[in-house]
Design a protein around this motif. Structure first.
Motif, mmCIF file in Angstrom:
data_model
loop_
_atom_site.group_PDB
_atom_site.id
_atom_site.type_symbol
_atom_site.label_atom_id
_atom_site.label_comp_id
_atom_site.label_asym_id
_atom_site.label_seq_id
_atom_site.Cartn_x
_atom_site.Cartn_y
_atom_site.Cartn_z
ATOM 1 N N THR A 137 4.115 29.032 72.628
ATOM 2 C CA THR A 137 5.176 29.285 71.653
ATOM 3 C C THR A 137 6.187 30.300 72.171
ATOM 4 O O THR A 137 7.390 30.186 71.887
ATOM 5 N N PHE A 138 5.745 31.289 72.951
ATOM 6 C CA PHE A 138 6.705 32.239 73.511
ATOM 7 C C PHE A 138 7.645 31.544 74.487
ATOM 8 O O PHE A 138 8.851 31.791 74.500
ATOM 9 N N TYR B 92 10.099 29.436 72.477
ATOM 10 C CA TYR B 92 11.096 30.257 71.798
ATOM 11 C C TYR B 92 12.122 30.809 72.792
ATOM 12 O O TYR B 92 13.330 30.844 72.517
ATOM 13 N N TYR C 153 4.580 26.701 64.850
ATOM 14 C CA TYR C 153 5.930 27.024 65.335
ATOM 15 C C TYR C 153 6.937 25.944 64.940
ATOM 16 O O TYR C 153 7.999 26.237 64.358
ATOM 17 N N GLU D 80 8.987 31.995 65.373
ATOM 18 C CA GLU D 80 8.204 32.767 66.339
ATOM 19 C C GLU D 80 7.497 33.930 65.673
ATOM 20 O O GLU D 80 6.332 34.230 65.983
ATOM 21 N N THR E 2 4.494 32.631 63.791
ATOM 22 C CA THR E 2 3.464 32.236 64.751
ATOM 23 C C THR E 2 2.732 33.452 65.304
ATOM 24 O O THR E 2 1.506 33.427 65.486
#
Length: 463
Positions: free
Chosen positions: A271-272, A275, A403, A416, A419
C-alpha cells in the motif's frame, strides 16, 4: 531471488497495468498470485526434498523459476502474466525450502544460531535492493523493455544460482523412504486458494455472497486437512506435515505469529508503494528510493540482533512496539505534510518501522526451527515458509482491499491513513501472538538454547 520477486512488483505494478491493461485487482494479483502459488507448493516442495534429495530439488526449482521469469517478461496481457507468476511461484516453492533444510542439516547445533542469524541480513539486503532495482529498471527502460526487465534480470541470477548450487550444495540421501501425500497437498492448496481469491476479487464484485461462502469453505477445508494429516500419521503413512511439529510450542506458536506478522509487513509495503506512485505521483525509481530508510532499518536491526538473542521473545515484543511507533509516525507525517509530502519527510518514520521489522524477523526463523528434529526438517521448513508466503498473500489481499476500497473517491491520502491504522491493529494482534512462543527458543529436548544441559555432549546442544 525469491524475496526480490515477492516485492519487486509492488513498485512496477502501476507501470504494468498502464502497459497491458487490467483492473485494480491486477496490482494485487501480481503479488498475491506469486505468493499464493508459493504458499501452496512450499509444503510439498519441502517433502520432495526429503524424497528426491534437497540439492536435486533446489536445482530443478531454480531452473523452473528462471523459466517462469522469462514467461513473465514475455506476457502480453494480464491473464498470461498472472499465469506466469503462478508458475514462477510454484517452481520457487520447490527451490526455497531446500535452503532452510540444508542449513538445519549441515550446521552443528552451536553454529545454527549464527547461520540463521545470517539468513536475516540476506533478506534485509534483498529488501533494500529490490524496490530500488525495480524502480530504476522501469524508469531506465533498458532496450525498450520497460517493466519487463524486472523479470529478465532473473535470467543471469538464475544461472548463477544453478552454478552455485551445483558447485557448493551437499548431496542429500534420504534416511528413510517417504511417500508424497498428494491428497494433503491438494487440500492445502484448495484451502489457501479459497481464502485469498475472494479477498482479492470480492471488492470488485461488490462483496457478493459467494465471496463469504468461499472464505467459510476455506476454514472447513483446512479442518479436513488437519484431520487427514493426523489420520495418515496414525496409520503409518507419511503426512505432508508432520503432526509432531505442532506438539512443539515454538513451532505451532510460530505458525500463528508468522501468518499475522508477514500479512502486516507485506500489506504495509504494497500500500505504501501504491500510494507513493498513484497518490503522490512519484516515479517508480523515486518510490523505490523512498523505501530505502525502512530497509536500512531492517539491516541495522539484523546486525544488532545477535547481541539481543539472550532476551528471547522480548526482542520480538520490542520489535512490534518499535514498528508500531514507526507506522504511527508515518500517519502523523502524512497528516501534517498532506499530499506534498517528500521522501525526506517520511524517512524517519520508515527507518523506525524498518528497525521494528528487523527485530521481529531476525530471531523468528531460528526460534521456530530450534526444536525441529532432522527427520522433520523438510516438512518443517516447507510449512514455515508456506505460512510466510500465505501471510504475504493475505496481507496483499486484506490491506490492498482496504486501500482500494477507501480510494474509490480519489482521496488517496485518506485511503493510506486508514490502511495504516489497520496496520497498527494487526501489529497489536502480532504482539499478543508472540506470547504463544516460549520465552527462549528450546532444542529438541525441550531445553532453552541459552541454558544447555551439562549431561549432553557439546555438539548435541543448540547454542
Amino acid at each position: 531471488m525469491d524475496l526480490m520477486d515477492a516485492v519487486i512488483t509492488n513498485i512496477a505494478a502501476p507501470s504494468i497495468r498502464a502497459d497491458i491493461g487490467g483492473g485494480e485487482s491486477l496490482m494485487q494479483w501480481l503479488g498475491a498470485a506469486y505468493t499464493l502459488a508459493m504458499a501452496i507448493g512450499l509444503i510439498t516442495g519441502g517433502r520432495l526434498g526429503d524424497i528426491l534429495g534437497r540439492k536435486r530439488m533446489y536445482l530443478i526449482g531454480a531452473a523452473g523459476f528462471t523459466l517462469g521469469s522469462l514467461a513473465c517478461a514475455l506476457a502480453q496481457e494480464p491473464g498470461q502474466l498472472i499465469a506466469a507468476r503462478v508458475f514462477q511461484g510454484l517452481l520457487g516453492s520447490v527451490m526455497l525450502p531446500q535452503g532452510l533444510s540444508i542449513m538445519k542439516e549441515v550446521f552443528d547445533d552451536k553454529e545454527q544460531a549464527k547461520a540463521f542469524g545470517m539468513f536475516g541480513p540476506v533478506m534485509g539486503l534483498s529488501s533494500v535492493g529490490a524496490p530500488v532495482l525495480a524502480g530504476w529498471l522501469v524508469t531506465a527502460d533498458l532496450f525498450g523493455t520497460g517493466w519487463r526487465m524486472i523479470f529478465l534480470i532473473n535470467l543471469p541470477l538464475g544461472l548463477f544460482a544453478l552454478v552455485g548450487g551445483l558447485a557448493f550444495l551437499p548431496a542429500h540421501s534420504a534416511t528413510r523412504t517417504v511417500r508424497l501425500d498428494l491428497v494433503g497437498a491438494l487440500l492445502a492448496a484448495a484451502g489457501s486458494a479459497l481464502i485469498v481469491y475472494p479477498l482479492v476479487q470480492g471488492r470488485e464484485h461488490g462483496w457478493p455472497a459467494w465471496a463469504f461462502a468461499l472464505m467459510a469453505l476455506s476454514v472447513a477445508v483446512f479442518g479436513v486437512f488437519a484431520w487427514f494429516e493426523s489420520r495418515r500419521a496414525r496409520v503409518g503413512g507419511d503426512p505432508l506435515v508432520e503432526p509432531s511439529l505442532f506438539r512443539k510450542r515454538g513451532f505451532s506458536g510460530g505458525m500463528v505469529l508468522g501468518l499475522i506478522f508477514f500479512s502486516a509487513m507485506t500489506g504495509f509495503w504494497l500500500t505504501f508503494s501504491l500510494y507513493a506512485q498513484i497518490g503522490l505521483h512519484y516515479s517508480p525509481l523515486k518510490a523505490g528510493l523512498a523505501g530505502i530508510p525502512s530497509s536500512l532499518g531492517m539491516v541495522a536491526a539484523f546486525g544488532a540482533s545477535q547481541a539481543l538473542l539472550k532476551f528471547g521473545r522480548k526482542v520480538m515484543h520490542l520489535g512490534v512496539l518499535v514498528m508500531a511507533a514507526g507506522v504511527a509516525g508515518l500517519i502523523l507525517t502524512l497528516h501534517l505534510a498532506g499530499t506534498g509530502v517528500t521522501p525526506w519527510q517520511v524517512a524517519p518514520a520508515l527507518l523506525v518501522a524498518g528497525l521494528g521489522m528487523g527485530l521481529v524477523m531476525a530471531p523468528f526463523f531460528g526460534s521456530v526451527l530450534a526444536a525441529v528434529e532432522p527427520h522433520e526438517a523438510g516438512s518443517a521448513s516447507g510449512t514455515l515458509t508456506s505460512v510466510q508466503q500465505l501471510g504475504a498473500a493475505l496481507g496483499t489481499a486484506i490491506l490492498g482491499t482496504v486501500y482500494f476500497q477507501r480510494a474509490k473517491g480519489g482521496d488517496f491520502l485518506w485511503a493510506e491513513q486508514v490502511t495504516l491504522w489497520v496496520e497498527i491493529a494487526m501489529l497489536a494482534v502480532v504482539f499478543v501472538a508472540i506470547f504463544l512462543l516460549p520465552m527462549h527458543p528450546v532444542d529438541e529436548h525441550g531445553q532453552p538454547r541459552s541454558q544447555p544441559q551439562e549431561a549432553e555432549p557439546a555438539d548435541q546442544v543448540l547454542a
